[in-house]
Structure formats: C-alpha cells, structure tokens
Design a protein around this motif. Structure first.
Motif, mmCIF file in Angstrom:
data_model
loop_
_atom_site.group_PDB
_atom_site.id
_atom_site.type_symbol
_atom_site.label_atom_id
_atom_site.label_comp_id
_atom_site.label_asym_id
_atom_site.label_seq_id
_atom_site.Cartn_x
_atom_site.Cartn_y
_atom_site.Cartn_z
ATOM 1 N N LYS A 27 -108.000 57.169 76.286
ATOM 2 C CA LYS A 27 -107.666 58.291 77.020
ATOM 3 C C LYS A 27 -106.680 59.265 76.129
ATOM 4 O O LYS A 27 -106.127 58.725 75.307
ATOM 5 N N PHE A 28 -106.647 60.513 76.579
ATOM 6 C CA PHE A 28 -105.696 61.189 75.560
ATOM 7 C C PHE A 28 -104.516 61.367 76.551
ATOM 8 O O PHE A 28 -104.508 61.286 77.522
ATOM 9 N N HIS A 29 -103.368 61.527 75.918
ATOM 10 C CA HIS A 29 -102.067 61.573 76.216
ATOM 11 C C HIS A 29 -101.024 62.970 75.664
ATOM 12 O O HIS A 29 -101.281 62.845 74.634
ATOM 13 N N LEU A 30 -100.470 63.608 76.549
ATOM 14 C CA LEU A 30 -99.357 64.241 75.921
ATOM 15 C C LEU A 30 -98.290 63.339 75.329
ATOM 16 O O LEU A 30 -97.745 62.534 76.038
ATOM 17 N N ALA A 31 -98.118 63.561 74.060
ATOM 18 C CA ALA A 31 -97.323 62.640 73.416
ATOM 19 C C ALA A 31 -95.929 63.355 72.896
ATOM 20 O O ALA A 31 -95.711 64.473 72.530
ATOM 21 N N LEU A 32 -94.728 62.719 73.554
ATOM 22 C CA LEU A 32 -93.470 62.973 73.177
ATOM 23 C C LEU A 32 -93.018 62.431 71.696
ATOM 24 O O LEU A 32 -92.757 61.097 72.180
ATOM 25 N N LEU A 33 -92.838 62.904 70.745
ATOM 26 C CA LEU A 33 -92.459 62.311 69.704
ATOM 27 C C LEU A 33 -91.144 62.480 69.411
ATOM 28 O O LEU A 33 -90.368 63.511 69.403
ATOM 29 N N VAL A 34 -90.094 61.244 69.436
ATOM 30 C CA VAL A 34 -88.880 61.209 69.366
ATOM 31 C C VAL A 34 -88.259 60.909 68.177
ATOM 32 O O VAL A 34 -88.767 59.904 67.289
ATOM 33 N N ASP A 35 -87.311 61.846 67.617
ATOM 34 C CA ASP A 35 -86.965 61.526 66.163
ATOM 35 C C ASP A 35 -85.751 60.323 66.158
ATOM 36 O O ASP A 35 -85.547 59.709 67.170
ATOM 37 N N GLU A 36 -85.056 60.247 65.397
ATOM 38 C CA GLU A 36 -84.099 59.183 64.862
ATOM 39 C C GLU A 36 -82.746 59.466 65.885
ATOM 40 O O GLU A 36 -81.975 58.576 66.164
ATOM 41 N N GLU A 37 -82.607 60.724 65.894
ATOM 42 C CA GLU A 37 -81.462 61.337 67.016
ATOM 43 C C GLU A 37 -81.786 60.974 68.477
ATOM 44 O O GLU A 37 -80.965 61.380 69.370
ATOM 45 N N GLY A 38 -83.019 60.622 68.879
ATOM 46 C CA GLY A 38 -83.250 60.465 70.322
ATOM 47 C C GLY A 38 -83.738 61.876 70.730
ATOM 48 O O GLY A 38 -83.687 61.956 72.149
ATOM 49 N N ASP A 39 -84.065 62.674 70.037
ATOM 50 C CA ASP A 39 -84.595 63.982 70.690
ATOM 51 C C ASP A 39 -86.036 64.136 70.379
ATOM 52 O O ASP A 39 -86.746 63.641 69.567
ATOM 53 N N TYR A 70 -96.869 69.879 67.581
ATOM 54 C CA TYR A 70 -96.054 71.263 67.610
ATOM 55 C C TYR A 70 -94.525 70.919 67.694
ATOM 56 O O TYR A 70 -94.257 69.742 68.467
ATOM 57 N N GLU A 71 -93.757 71.613 66.810
ATOM 58 C CA GLU A 71 -92.402 71.206 66.679
ATOM 59 C C GLU A 71 -91.585 72.012 67.959
ATOM 60 O O GLU A 71 -92.007 73.216 68.052
ATOM 61 N N VAL A 72 -90.817 71.172 68.789
ATOM 62 C CA VAL A 72 -90.274 72.037 69.725
ATOM 63 C C VAL A 72 -88.461 71.786 69.682
ATOM 64 O O VAL A 72 -87.975 72.833 70.561
ATOM 65 N N GLY A 73 -88.092 70.885 68.915
ATOM 66 C CA GLY A 73 -86.644 70.553 68.724
ATOM 67 C C GLY A 73 -85.765 70.345 69.951
ATOM 68 O O GLY A 73 -84.545 70.907 70.049
ATOM 69 N N GLY A 74 -86.395 69.492 70.785
ATOM 70 C CA GLY A 74 -85.557 69.283 72.005
ATOM 71 C C GLY A 74 -86.224 69.409 73.098
ATOM 72 O O GLY A 74 -87.436 69.853 72.941
ATOM 73 N N PRO A 75 -85.695 68.688 74.324
ATOM 74 C CA PRO A 75 -84.450 68.109 74.609
ATOM 75 C C PRO A 75 -84.404 66.716 74.121
ATOM 76 O O PRO A 75 -85.285 66.294 73.512
ATOM 77 N N SER A 76 -83.136 66.001 74.539
ATOM 78 C CA SER A 76 -83.162 64.544 74.305
ATOM 79 C C SER A 76 -83.731 63.710 75.250
ATOM 80 O O SER A 76 -83.994 64.421 76.322
ATOM 81 N N LEU A 77 -84.312 62.633 75.204
ATOM 82 C CA LEU A 77 -84.729 61.772 76.012
ATOM 83 C C LEU A 77 -83.718 61.622 77.376
ATOM 84 O O LEU A 77 -84.142 61.714 78.304
#
Length: 408
Positions: free
Chosen positions: A40-52, A78-85
């Motif tokens: 199945k397809f999922h909306l993916a939240l990609l989290v960087d090293e800072e937890g954003d 797509y780059e959205v630049g935040g928020p943090s988890l």
C-alpha cells in the motif's frame, strides 16, 4: 496511511538526482519484512538528524532484498522544513502520543498526525492528502476507457521524450462521460493555455483547426523545456479505430509516428497477452509506408540510426496502472520489423500472432524514450507542411491523435 521514516539528511542526494533527471526523486530504504507489510501507499514523513520532518513523500513497500528485509521506495519528495516530531506529538490527543513512532502508524494515529501536520502546513493540504491516497488512477471501463488510457500513456511518453517530465499527470481528474480527451481531464495547474500559446500554435498552421475534429491542447513547461501537446479525434473515443502518436522536434526538424496496437489477454491453449491483426492492418501499414517514403528520404539534417518515422507499440491497454504517471509496459517495433514479424510469427491456427513469448527482440519504454530524445531515430529535415498533411491523414482515417511538439 502514514509512515514515519528516519531518512537522515538526504538533501545532497535529492539535489543530485533532481539536477540529473529534472524531476522528483526517490530514495530507498530497507525494513524488516514484519515491520512493513504489503504494497500500500503511505504518506511518508521523512525525519532528518535533528528530528525535524524536513520532507514529505509517498512510500510503498516493494520487493524483498533478503529473506528478512524489504525495499521501500519513497517518491515525489517535497521539502517542507519542519515541524519536529515532538511538535507534532504535542498536538496529538493523549491516547495517540505513544503511537507516534518510526514505521507504519496505525490508522487512527496516522489520521491524527495528518491533522497535526496540516496545522503547520495548511497551504500544502492538497499535496498531503494526495501523497497518502491509495489509488491515483482508475481506468474507465470499456473501449472509451482504453482510448483514454492510450492517450494518457502517449502524453506521458511525449513529456518524457521532451524532457519535461511526467509529474503534471498526477493531477488528472477522474474521467467523466462528457470528457472528450485525456487532456480535458488535466487540471489547470498541470499545463497552461496562456496567451503565449497563440504564438506556439502559429508555428503549426491548421493543425488545431482540422475540420470537424474535437481538439484539446496544452503547453507543458519545466526546466527550460517546452512541450505543446494536442489531442484530436474526429469521432467519439469509443468508435475510433486506434490511437496514433506524433512527436515533432522543432529544433531537429524530426518526427516519429507511433501507432498503438492492443495485446489481448487470452486463456486456454493460447494463454497470455497476444496481438492478432484485424482486417484493417494491411491498409494501415500501407499508409505508414507512404509516410516513411514522404519523410524518410531527406538527406539533410543530423545522422540517424533509423531515419524513418513509423513505429508500433504493442501493449495491454487494460493493464492496471497504479499511478497516472506510469507508462504502460509495451514492445516498440519499427514498421518494417513489425511487418516481418506478422509474416513469420504464427499462432496455433496459422494466423499472425505476436506476444512477449514469441517476439525475439523489442525496444522497451526506457530505450525508446532515450533513442528519440537523443535523436538516434526519427526523420530529418521534415517540414511542418508535411507534418500537417500527416495529421489530416490520421484524423480522416478515424484515429485518435496525440501530437507532441518540442520547442526551445
């Protein structure tokens, strides 16, 4: 469905792929098979090293890479630049906070996370909803649906050859009974009909005013590339005899004509997908030969490996397409080669029959796109007047036309 993925900093990877391909990129990560089940397809939240949550994407489980691991492809990033988890967690109901972890979220937690994400990025609501949608493209049943699917495939093919990219096809709306062409179903965000189109149409006199034909056209633009695409048909889609695609490169004065032929799924002794010619095929091949003769004998222009215009794509127009951007798998055959195969490949009843199981060689989507894009195949020195005559010939023979013209 929503998935949270620890991607780290992938900005350099995305910049590299975008620069090379001029389109949205994807990355691939390995997961334990029990952690990521199904396709199945999922909306993916990609989290960087800072937890954003620095990027959003569309994730899908793919083939296993080992007995215990599965590949997950993440596309349309797509780059959205935040928020943090942690900022998202604070907005969740108390009962869902512990459920916000890396991996696939439960349906209830995923919906709560999506609502929280929308508070940070309200202007991206359409994108966020779309990335998590399970099905992009649902083909209309029947002959009309097959013709629309061929037009969709042809449009994507032309956009890829013209180096514009197929991303605009994401916004295709569901076909309606009144929709006369594939282009009529594209949103205004995907392509334009601005004032400049009058200048572009003027380069191809008469093509958009073919008598009694229904015509839709759009201008697609990306990365300094510009593509004029026209859909035209003389009769309703369900009564036309086939689909023709014409690609014209204004800079190279070169064009390629591609005719769709349908593989039909059979059972029993002939199980598989096969093409069996109808009574019209010989007249069609004769017309294609005349086109090659008209435009294939010009000596001026760049060198070609194959300097004639006409090709055939054998494909299954009923094949399931999960994404409106996807191209239908097919076999590309030069006209002369197609004629040779018809004369030599026979089925159980001794009539011509072509399929993946007996065609010894063919060109696939990727190779065909690259050959046309780089100018290795196609005519040279073709004038727009010759092209206009061919357009009229196609429509007079009750075929659907998808015309793409690549411009500076």
């Amino acid at each position: 469905m929503v998935a949270v993925i620890d991607s780290g900093d992938i900005s350099e990877l995305l910049a590299f792929r975008s620069g090379r391909q001029g389109r949205d990129s994807y990355t691939s990560v390995a997961w334990r098979s029990h952690e990521w089940k199904g396709a199945k397809f999922h909306l993916a939240l990609l989290v960087d090293e800072e937890g954003d949550v620095r990027w959003l994407g569309r994730a899908q489980g793919r083939k296993r890479v080992s007995d215990r691991e599965r590949r997950v492809d993440i596309s349309e990033i797509y780059e959205v630049g935040g928020p943090s988890l942690e900022q998202i967690r604070r907005l969740l109901p108390e009962r869902h906070k512990q459920g916000l972890q890396y991996g696939i979220l439960s349906e209830a937690v995923g919906e709560a996370v999506t609502r929280a994400l929308l508070t940070f990025h309200p202007s991206e609501s359409d994108t966020i909803r779309r990335l998590g949608r399970q099905e992009f493209f649902r083909q209309e049943p029947g002959e009309r649906g097959r013709r629309l699917n061929e037009q969709r495939d042809a449009t994507g093919l032309l956009l890829e050859i013209g180096e514009v990219g197929r991303e605009a096809l994401r916004d295709m709306s569901a076909p309606t009974p009144a929709q006369p062409s594939f282009l009529a179903g594209l949103s205004n965000r995907s392509a334009s009909e601005e004032n400049l189109i009058n200048y572009d149409i003027g380069r191809f006199p008469g093509m958009t005013e073919v008598g009694s034909a229904h015509v839709d056209w759009r201008i697609f633009q990306s990365n300094n590339r510009r593509m004029f695409i026209m859909n035209a048909n003389m009769e309703p889609l369900e009564t036309t005899l086939g689909t023709d695609v014409i690609y014209y490169n204004e800079f190279r004065q070169s064009f390629v004509l591609l005719q769709y032929k349908r593989l039909v799924r059979e059972s029993g002794q002939t199980k598989g997908a096969w093409y069996r010619p109808d009574k019209n095929i010989w007249a069609e091949l004769e017309r294609m030969a005349k086109v090659d003769e008209l435009c294939g004998n010009v000596a001026d222009g760049e060198f070609r490996l194959h300097g004639k215009a006409c090709w055939v794509k054998l494909c299954d127009s009923d094949a399931r397409v999960e994404n409106s951007q996807d191209l239908v798998k097919g076999m590309y055959l030069a006209r002369e080669y197609f004629e040779e195969l018809l004369a030599t490949l026979k089925g159980p009843r001794k009539g011509p029959r072509l399929g993946y199981d007996n065609v010894p060689r063919h060109i696939n989507n990727t190779t065909f796109i690259q050959l046309v894009k780089d100018g290795w195949i196609g005519t040279r020195g073709t004038a727009t007047r010759q092209l206009e005559d061919i357009v009229r010939e196609v429509l007079q023979n009750r075929r659907v036309l998808v015309l793409g013209a690549s411009m500076p």
